[in-house]
Structures are given as structure tokens and as C-alpha cells.
Scaffold this active site. Structure first.
Site, mmCIF file in Angstrom:
data_model
loop_
_atom_site.group_PDB
_atom_site.id
_atom_site.type_symbol
_atom_site.label_atom_id
_atom_site.label_comp_id
_atom_site.label_asym_id
_atom_site.label_seq_id
_atom_site.Cartn_x
_atom_site.Cartn_y
_atom_site.Cartn_z
ATOM 1 N N TRP A 148 -1.516 56.028 37.735
ATOM 2 C CA TRP A 148 -1.964 55.732 36.376
ATOM 3 C C TRP A 148 -3.208 56.566 36.062
ATOM 4 O O TRP A 148 -4.092 56.694 36.911
ATOM 5 C CB TRP A 148 -2.281 54.252 36.253
ATOM 6 N N HIS A 174 -2.914 40.119 37.826
ATOM 7 C CA HIS A 174 -3.111 41.423 37.167
ATOM 8 C C HIS A 174 -3.322 41.273 35.663
ATOM 9 O O HIS A 174 -4.094 42.011 35.052
ATOM 10 C CB HIS A 174 -1.890 42.309 37.436
ATOM 11 N N HIS A 180 -1.410 49.347 42.450
ATOM 12 C CA HIS A 180 -0.253 49.655 41.609
ATOM 13 C C HIS A 180 0.345 51.018 41.938
ATOM 14 O O HIS A 180 1.012 51.625 41.108
ATOM 15 C CB HIS A 180 -0.648 49.571 40.123
ATOM 16 N N HIS A 214 5.952 48.851 43.144
ATOM 17 C CA HIS A 214 5.068 47.724 43.465
ATOM 18 C C HIS A 214 5.426 46.478 42.663
ATOM 19 O O HIS A 214 6.158 46.529 41.676
ATOM 20 C CB HIS A 214 3.610 48.113 43.193
HETATM 21 N N1 KYN Z 1 -3.514 51.342 37.387
HETATM 22 C C1 KYN Z 1 -3.749 50.891 36.117
HETATM 23 C C2 KYN Z 1 -5.037 50.937 35.635
HETATM 24 C C3 KYN Z 1 -5.306 50.454 34.372
HETATM 25 C C4 KYN Z 1 -4.257 49.926 33.590
HETATM 26 C C5 KYN Z 1 -2.977 49.875 34.088
HETATM 27 C C6 KYN Z 1 -2.738 50.364 35.340
HETATM 28 C C7 KYN Z 1 -1.382 50.340 35.882
HETATM 29 O O1 KYN Z 1 -1.116 50.802 36.965
HETATM 30 C C8 KYN Z 1 -0.323 49.713 35.099
HETATM 31 C C9 KYN Z 1 0.279 48.665 35.944
HETATM 32 N N2 KYN Z 1 1.251 49.233 36.868
HETATM 33 C C10 KYN Z 1 0.924 47.580 35.140
HETATM 34 O O2 KYN Z 1 1.177 46.573 35.727
HETATM 35 O O3 KYN Z 1 1.174 47.702 33.969
HETATM 36 ZN ZN ZN Z 2 2.696 45.682 35.104
HETATM 37 ZN ZN ZN Z 3 1.737 47.323 37.969
#
Ligand code: KYN
Ligand code: ZN
Ligand code: ZN
Length: 215
Positions: free
Chosen positions: A17, A57, A47, A51
Site C-alpha cells: 500500500w 483494522h 497487510h 492477508h
Molecule cells: N496498508 C494500509 C495503510 C493505510 C491504509 C490502508 C492500508 C491497506 O493495506 C489497506 C488494507 N489492506 C485494507 O484492509 O483495506
Molecule cells: Zn481491508
Molecule cells: Zn487489509
């Protein structure tokens, strides 16, 4: 028994990300004359790659991944190809495809998974689609995209619909090679006691005959 490995390879350079922690491996002990082993240190975002999100979260009062019920991550699932659509995945794209569906739904949005590049404009899931899946009895939604919500989302409407419907989430699945259909999903999150997500080794295998109609 055919196994489909639907997990990204976690390796230095794996796309993460924007702004998140890059994956890193460091050799702490090196096998050699004075040392019988190789041992490494990993640095990674929770993440990274394929995952499971924890409720923590997207909900300050949510469970961490090490405390979640494991049942959603193990059992019959349905893989649905929605690559013909554009923009957020809408409920209409699932019309006629949820009949007798198992309680785990995997949505394929990529024709070819972007293993080596970050795709900002990945297909998110409209929150109405989450509601439609919950109404159909889904306890888990899995996607190949890196999130259920768009990269720039601040209100995380799809995650909030998951929270309200007490569903589990898998993200970053690699679904290209798997034909549409019903399978057994095995994708157990690491037991990271306080974390907001955890890597999984996700696989699919043919459903045993006896459970073809079951949940
Ligand atoms: N690393 C991040 C940092 C900031 C905002 C989102 C992410 C994500 O990785 C999205 C995540 N996989 C999610 O569950 O939407
Ligand atoms: Zn997510
Ligand atoms: Zn995620």
C-alpha cells in the site's frame, strides 16, 4: 487432490500500500563454521500480500486477528469472476450467481494478478454488494484487490458493512488460475495476538463429494 495456491509470494519488492512498510528480510545468524543455522528477521506491514483483516483494522473496539473465530477461513467457498465489470463491484454483477452459495465468496476482479506493480485503480466492492452477500449468508468475503474500499477512501464503507454484518475478510488473493466454482477454502491467519491483520497461506481444493451441497 488438486491444490490451488492462491497466495502471493512474499519477497523483497512485493508491492505494498502506498506509504506502508516495505517488506524486508535481514539475516541475523548466518550458517557457517561458527554457526549451525540461518535465522532471519522480517519487517513487514500486517497487510502485506495475501492477508486477513482483523475487525481491529477498521474498528477501534474490534478483535485483533489472533482472537477471531477461525471457522470463516476454512470450508466451502464459491469463486465468482467479475472481471467483465468496471468500477466498484455492484450487486447486479452477482445476479443468479449466489444460488445455494456456500458462506464464503471469493471475487476475482483481475484477469491477470499484478504481482510486480501497484494498481491504484483496483476494483473496490460497493457496500451494497457486501450487504447482498451478507443477505445470502456469506461469513467471509475474499478479493484479489488489496482492499475492499478504494485506495483514497476515508469512510471505508465496504469495511463498515463487513463490520455490521460480522463477516471476515481476505485481501490480496491470487485467483487468476482458478476456474469459477465451489471449492474448499483453507486460509488461516497467523495467530498475531494483538495485530490488525495477518498474512495467510490461502489454498483451494476440490470439495469432498459429500459436501458438494453443504455449507
Ligand atoms: N496498508 C494500509 C495503510 C493505510 C491504509 C490502508 C492500508 C491497506 O493495506 C489497506 C488494507 N489492506 C485494507 O484492509 O483495506
Ligand atoms: Zn481491508
Ligand atoms: Zn487489509
Amino acid at each position: 487432490m488438486t491444490l490451488w495456491d492462491i497466495t502471493q509470494a512474499v519477497r523483497p519488492g512485493i508491492p505494498v500500500w502506498p506509504g506502508d512498510t516495505a517488506y524486508q528480510e535481514e539475516r541475523v545468524w548466518t550458517l557457517g563454521p561458527g554457526c549451525p543455522v540461518n535465522v532471519s528477521r522480517l519487517t513487514l506491514s500486517t497487510h502485506t500480500g495475501t492477508h486477513a483483516d482483523a475487525p481491529l483494522h477498521y474498528d477501534a473496539a474490534g478483535l485483533p486477528i489472533g482472537a477471531v473465530d477461525l471457522v470463516p477461513y476454512l470450508g466451502p467457498c464459491r469463486l465468482i469472476d467479475v472481471t467483465a465489470g468496471q468500477g466498484p463491484v455492484e450487486p447486479e454483477e452477482l445476479s443468479g450467481r449466489l444460488d445455494d452459495a456456500p458462506p464464503r465468496i471469493l471475487l476475482r476482479t483481475y484477469r491477470h494478478f499484478p504481482h510486480d506493480s501497484w494498481i491504484t485503480a483496483f476494483r473496490a466492492i460497493d457496500c451494497a454488494t457486501i450487504e447482498r452477500l451478507a443477505a445470502a449468508g456469506a461469513r467471509l468475503i475474499g478479493v484479489d484487490a488489496p482492499s475492499l474500499d478504494p485506495e483514497e477512501s476515508k469512510d471505508l464503507r465496504a469495511h463498515d458493512a463487513v463490520r455490521r454484518n460480522v463477516m471476515a475478510i481476505l485481501e490480496g488473493l491470487v485467483l487468476d488460475a482458478v476456474p469459477e466454482g465451489d471449492y474448499e477454502l483453507i486460509a488461516l491467519p497467523l495467530k498475531l495476538a494483538q495485530a490488525d491483520a495477518a498474512p495467510v497461506r490461502a489454498i483451494l481444493r476440490a470439495l469432498p463429494m459429500a459436501t458438494r451441497a453443504g455449507a
